[in-house]
Design a protein around this motif. Structure first.
Motif, mmCIF file in Angstrom:
data_model
loop_
_atom_site.group_PDB
_atom_site.id
_atom_site.type_symbol
_atom_site.label_atom_id
_atom_site.label_comp_id
_atom_site.label_asym_id
_atom_site.label_seq_id
_atom_site.Cartn_x
_atom_site.Cartn_y
_atom_site.Cartn_z
ATOM 1 N N MET A 1 0.721 -1.174 -0.352
ATOM 2 C CA MET A 1 -0.168 0.429 -0.436
ATOM 3 C C MET A 1 1.191 1.384 -0.404
ATOM 4 S SD MET A 1 -2.480 1.625 -0.001
ATOM 5 C CE MET A 1 -3.928 0.243 -0.177
ATOM 6 N N LEU A 2 1.587 0.931 0.716
ATOM 7 C CA LEU A 2 2.884 2.496 0.680
ATOM 8 C C LEU A 2 3.003 2.025 -1.077
ATOM 9 C CD1 LEU A 2 4.449 4.642 2.391
ATOM 10 C CD2 LEU A 2 6.304 2.590 3.089
ATOM 11 N N ARG A 3 4.092 1.217 -1.327
ATOM 12 C CA ARG A 3 4.717 1.672 -2.801
ATOM 13 C C ARG A 3 3.703 1.926 -3.947
ATOM 14 N NH1 ARG A 3 8.265 -2.923 -3.866
ATOM 15 N NH2 ARG A 3 9.326 -1.492 -5.437
ATOM 16 N N HIS A 4 2.251 1.500 -3.392
ATOM 17 C CA HIS A 4 1.111 1.641 -4.474
ATOM 18 C C HIS A 4 0.890 3.281 -3.894
ATOM 19 C CE1 HIS A 4 -2.745 1.512 -6.206
ATOM 20 N NE2 HIS A 4 -3.992 3.106 -5.221
ATOM 21 N N ILE A 5 0.293 4.582 -3.129
ATOM 22 C CA ILE A 5 -0.247 5.236 -2.788
ATOM 23 C C ILE A 5 1.376 6.049 -3.509
ATOM 24 C CG2 ILE A 5 -0.041 7.723 -1.078
ATOM 25 C CD1 ILE A 5 -1.459 5.235 0.230
ATOM 26 N N ALA A 6 2.594 6.244 -2.689
ATOM 27 C CA ALA A 6 3.899 7.283 -3.440
ATOM 28 C C ALA A 6 4.017 7.141 -4.662
ATOM 29 C CB ALA A 6 5.155 6.171 -3.208
ATOM 30 N N PRO B 1 -0.358 -16.363 -7.534
ATOM 31 C CA PRO B 1 0.646 -17.018 -8.289
ATOM 32 C C PRO B 1 1.750 -16.764 -9.171
ATOM 33 C CG PRO B 1 -1.633 -18.553 -8.959
ATOM 34 C CD PRO B 1 -1.875 -17.026 -8.122
ATOM 35 N N GLY B 2 2.761 -16.473 -9.314
ATOM 36 C CA GLY B 2 4.019 -16.578 -9.875
ATOM 37 C C GLY B 2 4.243 -14.437 -9.351
ATOM 38 N N GLY B 3 3.968 -14.248 -8.634
ATOM 39 C CA GLY B 3 4.567 -13.216 -7.679
ATOM 40 C C GLY B 3 5.054 -12.908 -7.152
ATOM 41 N N GLY B 4 5.324 -11.614 -6.447
ATOM 42 C CA GLY B 4 7.178 -11.731 -5.774
ATOM 43 C C GLY B 4 6.097 -11.925 -4.658
ATOM 44 N N GLU C 1 -2.059 -4.906 -8.255
ATOM 45 C CA GLU C 1 -1.146 -5.184 -7.823
ATOM 46 C C GLU C 1 -1.021 -5.861 -6.811
ATOM 47 O OE1 GLU C 1 -0.246 -0.826 -6.355
ATOM 48 O OE2 GLU C 1 -0.262 0.005 -8.382
ATOM 49 N N TYR C 2 -2.007 -5.893 -6.141
ATOM 50 C CA TYR C 2 -2.308 -7.390 -4.798
ATOM 51 C C TYR C 2 -2.504 -8.839 -5.543
ATOM 52 C CZ TYR C 2 -4.712 -9.784 -0.842
ATOM 53 O OH TYR C 2 -5.369 -10.172 0.326
ATOM 54 N N ARG C 3 -3.169 -8.491 -6.500
ATOM 55 C CA ARG C 3 -3.118 -9.735 -7.322
ATOM 56 C C ARG C 3 -1.592 -10.206 -7.896
ATOM 57 N NH1 ARG C 3 -7.307 -10.660 -12.490
ATOM 58 N NH2 ARG C 3 -5.605 -9.465 -13.606
ATOM 59 N N ASN C 4 -1.383 -9.457 -8.335
ATOM 60 C CA ASN C 4 0.293 -10.117 -9.331
ATOM 61 C C ASN C 4 1.054 -10.330 -8.746
ATOM 62 O OD1 ASN C 4 -0.931 -9.168 -11.828
ATOM 63 N ND2 ASN C 4 0.222 -7.038 -11.659
ATOM 64 N N TYR C 5 1.020 -9.269 -7.153
ATOM 65 C CA TYR C 5 2.687 -9.609 -6.224
ATOM 66 C C TYR C 5 1.923 -10.499 -5.163
ATOM 67 C CZ TYR C 5 5.243 -9.240 -2.641
ATOM 68 O OH TYR C 5 7.052 -9.054 -1.434
#
Length: 325
Positions: free
Chosen positions: A82-87, A107-110, A100-104
């Motif tokens: 959330m910090l990086r999203h708002i920044a 599956p296959g996310g960071g 971003e939540y789904r990607n991170y």
């Protein structure tokens, strides 16, 4: 080393949450205070390497076998997301954040680590959909601590009214925890942190936010604030130490009201066991913001603790972006 960090209170709130989570990881979900006391005597409490033998033969769940000392739990990762999203975007955008939540976490996310029930159910909702079809409320009907994890950045970046903050908190919480109790707990914690950032003492802020806590949580928090002295073990025995906000938020309020500094608060939170990482997000945010307000922007986050948090540089860069908005 007892040096603390000079931080603007909004930044202190965010880093206090992230460092507190990482500090707590090694004994997260160990539910035996006697075992924790034994470990404290030999190894200390903070930034421990997760070790399955610490959990052997006692109540607990060893979830972090692939993590290292200094890593974050899923709560800390959600806070940083959330910090990086708002920044990055300058404010909160629901669909972008859900993507971003789904990607991170998907599956296959960071993200690598334990996936709790609210996260798993949220991913099950989001994964089959195109972003334009993401629902307004994608979260699980669940009152666990994922509900509070994104709050430090939300509150630190907020520059509108309290009512606007409550509406934003509800929107964010229902993306992972579509549950009225979870929303009320987050609104209470968020309003308390906002009041501290506006200059109130911890006691004033924690009491003044009670009208936002909802009918289930408010009487529990009020009771936790009335003990008159720090007794985290008694608070945990009375309210519980598991992952649910009706257990953990009164414990957070009790420790934040009576602990003298950030270090004491985080260590007391670890000593009582259970979902220490879940509690540490808002406890760390409140204590760091309050001490920064009181001490001329010197938060009582120990410098050596901050240095051991593995994603400090990433968080610091995002905080710089946030301050310049």
């Amino acid at each position: 080393m007892n040096s603390s960090i000079k931080l603007e209170p909004r930044v202190a709130a965010i880093l206090g949450a992230l460092v507190g989570d990482a500090a707590s990881l090694g004994l997260h979900w160990l539910y035996d205070p006697a075992r924790i006391a034994q470990i404290d005597k030999s190894k200390g409490l903070v930034f421990l390497q997760p070790d399955a033998s610490d959990y052997a033969g006692v109540s607990g769940y060893f979830a972090h076998g692939k993590k290292q000392a200094g890593d974050s739990s899923a709560y800390g990762e959600l806070c940083l997301l959330m910090l990086r999203h708002i920044a990055r975007h300058g404010k909160f955008y629901r669909v972008d954040y859900q993507s971003e939540y789904r990607n991170y976490f998907g599956p296959g996310g960071g993200y690598q680590g334990y996936i709790d029930s609210p996260t798993r159910q949220t991913l099950q909702t989001l994964l089959p959909l195109k972003p334009e079809d993401f629902p307004l409320q994608s979260g699980a009907d669940d009152d666990q601590f994922a509900a509070l994890a994104a709050l430090p950045a939300i509150v630190a970046a907020h520059d509108e009214s309290q009512d606007a903050l409550k509406a934003k908190i509800e929107q964010v919480v229902r993306l992972t925890n579509n549950n009225d109790t979870a929303v009320a707990a987050a609104q209470y914690a968020g309003c308390a942190l906002l009041a501290i950032l506006q200059g109130q003492s911890a006691g004033q802020a924690l009491s003044g936010a009670l009208p936002h806590a909802g009918e289930k949580l408010a009487p529990l928090v009020e009771e936790a604030l009335q003990t008159g002295m720090l007794d985290s073990a008694a608070a945990a025995k009375r309210f519980g130490s598991a992952c649910h906000v009706l257990e953990g938020v009164p414990v957070i309020a009790h420790i934040a009201r009576y602990a003298p500094d950030y270090r004491t608060a985080i260590e007391e939170n670890i000593r009582i066991g259970g979902d220490s990482c879940g509690r540490s997000i808002m406890l760390g945010a409140i204590m760091a913001a309050y001490t920064a307000q009181q001490n001329g922007q010197v938060a009582s986050i120990p410098l050596e603790w901050a240095a051991r948090y593995h994603k400090l540089s990433i968080a610091a860069d995002a905080c710089v972006q946030l301050r310049h908005q």
